[in-house]
Design a protein around this motif. Structure first.
Motif, short mmCIF file in Angstrom:
data_model
loop_
_atom_site.label_atom_id
_atom_site.label_comp_id
_atom_site.label_asym_id
_atom_site.label_seq_id
_atom_site.Cartn_x
_atom_site.Cartn_y
_atom_site.Cartn_z
N UNK A 120 0.75 -1.19 0.15
CA UNK A 120 0.05 0.10 0.05
C UNK A 120 1.04 1.34 -0.17
N UNK A 121 1.93 1.39 0.80
CA UNK A 121 2.82 2.42 0.81
C UNK A 121 3.57 2.72 -0.58
N UNK A 122 4.06 1.50 -1.17
CA UNK A 122 4.51 1.84 -2.52
C UNK A 122 3.43 2.40 -3.37
N UNK A 123 2.26 2.03 -3.29
CA UNK A 123 1.26 2.65 -4.17
C UNK A 123 0.96 4.06 -4.01
N UNK A 124 0.94 4.32 -2.77
CA UNK A 124 0.79 5.80 -2.24
C UNK A 124 2.12 6.77 -3.07
N UNK A 125 3.08 6.24 -2.66
CA UNK A 125 4.47 7.01 -3.11
C UNK A 125 4.54 6.94 -4.50
N UNK A 126 4.13 6.12 -4.99
CA UNK A 126 3.99 5.97 -6.72
C UNK A 126 2.97 7.04 -7.16
N UNK A 127 1.79 6.95 -6.66
CA UNK A 127 0.81 7.96 -7.08
C UNK A 127 1.27 9.38 -6.85
N UNK A 128 2.08 9.68 -5.95
CA UNK A 128 2.48 10.82 -5.66
C UNK A 128 3.61 11.23 -6.87
#
Length: 291
Positions: A120-128
């Motif tokens: 999940x954290x990777x997804x959020x960083x990738x979106x940013x």
């Protein structure tokens, strides 16, 4: 110091609602860790009216801060990384009270980084990362070089944090020290952007090209969480996605991430008829090749 602070936390420690008590002391000749305070007292509780309650104290010409934090709030910070200071505090703290090894398990989780939280954290960083890169590139093409520079610096920071998380670590406040060891290529890009003697326009031009390759190489890991969620239904409207519990954390970055995934043929657009002639609803689904 512990003896002086004991009356502040002792009564709370005896309450069944209290999960643990920690203290973080100022390091010699450094105010950075404790935000200029001599001590930070952290009391973790199961429930409270406020997710975070703060009090400040004076003693012996020194100052201390008390933080009472709920279990739900601490888990949210650890999962979404929205309070990076808490990582540093937990890592540098001394445990004063621990109910049923709650603190022991919390610190263990902090270092082991469970797989789901990492995804999940990777997804959020990738979106940013995609948001900053996309906006920065648009500004660059509009010859707004200083604003583009600001965005590319942030995009490189998100790329660095993504690399650290992918290696099973929590990004620290000193993320570039971590990246220098883990992903020297990203660190080199950052140094070139900051230290190069080329014109700003030329630096940005080269950085956007290099960043595009690195972003592409991280797409599979960065998009894994959102694609897993989207595979739960045949197709989605944007409103359904914005209100899906697991996608809410993506917030305003969801739309730009979705368009990026469409461009990369990982998400497909579907047209559903409306009552208006020639007007269609735009729905989304995971590309068939991934289903």
């Amino acid at each position: 110091m512990e003896d002086i602070l004991r009356p502040i936390y002792q009564e709370r420690a005896s309450q069944a609602n209290t999960l643990g008590v920690l203290v973080v002391e100022k390091k010699q000749n450094s105010n950075q860790l404790t935000d200029t305070f001599d001590a930070i007292l952290i009391i973790l509780v199961k429930d409270a009216e406020q997710p975070v309650f703060i009090k400040h104290y004076l003693y012996d010409d020194k100052k201390a801060a008390l933080y009472v934090i709920t279990e739900e709030q601490i888990k949210e910070w650890l999962l979404f990384g929205t309070n990076r200071k808490i990582f540093e505090w937990l890592d540098n703290s001394l445990t004063l009270f621990d109910r049923n090894e709650y603190i022991v398990n919390l610190k263990k989780e902090l270092h082991e980084f469970p797989f789901y939280g990492r995804k999940l954290k990777m997804g959020l960083e990738f979106a940013k990362l995609i948001r900053r890169y996309t906006d920065g590139k648009a500004l660059f093409e509009g010859h707004q070089f200083l604003d583009a520079y600001n965005h590319i610096v942030h995009s490189l920071h998100h790329l660095a944090r993504l690399a650290v998380i992918d290696n099973g670590l929590h990004p620290e406040l000193t993320v570039w020290n971590q990246v220098k060891q883990i992903e020297p290529e990203i660190f080199k890009l950052y140094k070139e952007l900051v230290n190069s003697e080329e014109t700003l326009e030329k630096r940005l031009e080269l950085l956007f090209l290099a960043s595009e390759f690195l972003i592409h190489s991280r797409t599979h890991e960065g998009a894994a969480h959102i694609l897993d969620v989207l595979q739960g239904k045949e197709y989605w409207s944007i409103n359904e996605m914005m209100n899906e519990r697991e996608l809410i954390p993506y917030s305003i970055d969801l739309g730009v991430l979705l368009e990026y995934l469409i461009d990369r043929h990982l998400v497909e657009v579907m047209q559903l008829e409306t009552k208006g002639q020639g007007i269609f609803h735009r729905y989304y689904r995971v590309a068939e090749k991934l289903s």
